[in-house]
Design a protein around this motif. Structure first.
Motif, PDB file in Angstrom:
ATOM      1  N   TYR A 129       0.687  -1.067  -0.378  1.00 16.73           N
ATOM      2  CA  TYR A 129       0.114   0.033  -0.096  1.00 16.73           C
ATOM      3  C   TYR A 129       0.370   0.947  -0.063  1.00 16.73           C
ATOM      4  N   ARG A 188      -3.289  11.176   2.365  1.00 17.45           N
ATOM      5  CA  ARG A 188      -4.829  10.657   2.388  1.00 17.45           C
ATOM      6  C   ARG A 188      -4.926   9.394   2.009  1.00 17.45           C
ATOM      7  N   LEU A 189      -3.991   9.102   1.077  1.00 17.40           N
ATOM      8  CA  LEU A 189      -4.121   7.857   0.354  1.00 17.40           C
ATOM      9  C   LEU A 189      -3.737   6.414   0.931  1.00 17.40           C
ATOM     10  N   ASN A 226      -4.351   6.340   4.494  1.00 12.81           N
ATOM     11  CA  ASN A 226      -5.869   5.991   5.026  1.00 12.81           C
ATOM     12  C   ASN A 226      -6.700   5.369   4.011  1.00 12.81           C
ATOM     13  N   ASP A 227      -6.755   4.893   2.795  1.00 15.61           N
ATOM     14  CA  ASP A 227      -7.897   4.501   2.117  1.00 15.61           C
ATOM     15  C   ASP A 227      -7.482   3.193   0.980  1.00 15.61           C
ATOM     16  N   ARG A 228      -7.645   2.325   1.657  1.00 18.26           N
ATOM     17  CA  ARG A 228      -7.232   1.579   1.137  1.00 18.26           C
ATOM     18  C   ARG A 228      -7.752   0.198  -0.006  1.00 18.26           C
ATOM     19  N   SER A 229      -8.492   0.942   0.310  1.00 17.69           N
ATOM     20  CA  SER A 229     -10.109   0.136  -0.822  1.00 17.69           C
ATOM     21  C   SER A 229      -9.925   1.729  -1.540  1.00 17.69           C
ATOM     22  N   TYR A 230      -9.727   2.443  -2.171  1.00 14.39           N
ATOM     23  CA  TYR A 230      -9.115   3.522  -3.428  1.00 14.39           C
ATOM     24  C   TYR A 230      -8.134   2.810  -3.830  1.00 14.39           C
TER      25      TYR A 230
END
Ligand code: ADP
Ligand code: TRP
Length: 332
Positions: free
Chosen positions: A61, A295-296, A298-302
């Motif tokens: 990630y 930001r990214l 913390n947005d693993r689904s993105y």
């Protein structure tokens, strides 16, 4: 006219430093403006050394978030995970049949490990798995499956690229036609080596790095650690031989550089001031990318979605290549 193809693999090995950014990440992202770029996370390669699942997952990630935050545009560039394009492993198996064992014996990464074992009086093969030994074959498969024109890599990967070319030529020679395009290494220019805190090349092995994304306070603290000579505030200083100035150049335009150089030469400016100037410039350039990274990450689904889509497209191309090769080789 069709754009040429550029391909590279990135091992997930933790937060890159500023040298990695200017030497590898930025040039590859810039190349994607003119090339049909295919960049992947070499997660099976990483498995050779990382056996902690949570660590490996986080690093994957992290590397994806870094490249996206640095400006990789997933709508233009294929970003995918090696392990999600299993056709690579079909090709890797095919290539094994064309790879002399002696070629693998000469690979730097393997030889370096053997040398360490010998130095320590251990068995030469101690701790060496087949993943490490056959690494150049998997790397050749990563590359040849997409027929790239250019492969941007660091100097340390040049030998692996030469092996890829050897293996591709062996296949082309055997079948008397060009089953694979012969790729060309695009090596980072040595003139652009970024210096570290102590003035040597910035490198994890020298422990002199400035990590790319650090909170503002931590970045400031580390910039203050840059090694300087003992000239007093009053003395005129030479920008051309100064570690601080070398880094300053990476983050500023010509006018800013001329201004700071003049202040160096005039005297009356201490190293602390120069470091503060560097820090402010660095922070202003890095902050927007760092915010995007925060930001990214913390947005693993993105990230999952980007990698899923990229891997799907990559598989389409790869599976056409495998179908073609199977026919040519008599496997179907
Ligand atoms: P390290 O020396 O810190 O272990 P790597 O060998 O993992 O770095 O390098 C990864 C990529 O970053 C390679 O393409 C390499 O050429 C580039 N790179 C590493 N350090 C620097 C540097 N100080 N200046 C410019 N490019 C660098
Ligand atoms: N071996 C490269 C490294 O250690 C990573 C890598 C794997 C790669 N497959 C690749 C690079 C294919 C370029 C092309 O950095």
């Amino acid at each position: 006219m069709e754009r040429k193809i550029s391909l590279t693999g990135v091992k997930p090995t933790g937060m890159p430093h500023i040298g990695n950014y200017f030497g590898a990440i930025k040039p590859a992202i810039d190349l994607a403006k003119d090339y049909d770029a295919r960049y992947f996370i070499a997660d099976y390669h990483a498995l050779n050394s990382i056996k902690d699942p949570e660590e490996l997952r986080s690093m994957i990630y992290e590397v994806a978030a870094v490249w996206l935050a640095c400006g990789l545009d997933p709508s233009r560039t294929l970003l995918y995970r090696q392990s999600m394009v299993p056709e690579t492993f079909d090709l890797s198996t095919m290539l094994m049949a064309f790879t002399p064992k002696g070629l693998m014996n000469r690979a730097h990464a393997y030889k370096a490990q053997v040398a360490v074992n010998q130095e320590r009086g251990k068995d030469p093969d101690d701790g060496i798995n087949m993943g490490l030994f056959t690494y150049p074959v998997l790397m050749a498969a990563d590359i040849l499956i997409f027929d790239p024109h250019v492969v941007p890599v660091g100097k340390d990967q040049v030998q692996h690229l030469e092996m890829t070319v050897d293996i591709a030529e062996a296949v082309n020679r055997t079948y008397g036609k060009e089953l694979f395009r012969i790729p060309e290494a695009r090596v980072n220019a040595e003139t652009k080596v970024v210096t570290g805190l102590d003035g040597r090349k910035m490198s994890k092995s020298y422990d002199n790095t400035i990590p790319l994304f650090l909170p503002r306070k931590k970045l400031q603290k580390i910039v203050m650690k840059i090694v300087t000579n003992s000239q007093s505030v009053e003395e005129p200083k030479d920008p051309e031989t100064c570690n601080i100035f070398a880094l300053y150049k990476l983050f500023t335009d010509e006018k800013q550089q001329t201004d700071l150089a003049a202040r160096y030469r005039a005297g009356g400016m201490g190293w602390g001031h120069a470091k503060q100037e560097l820090f402010e410039q660095m922070d202003s350039i890095l902050a927007p990318m760092r915010d995007e990274y925060d930001r990214l990450i913390n947005d693993r689904s993105y990230i999952d979605e980007v990698l899923r889509k990229g891997s799907e497209k990559a598989r389409e191309i790869a599976s056409r290549k495998i179908t073609f090769l199977r026919k040519e080789m008599g496997l179907s």
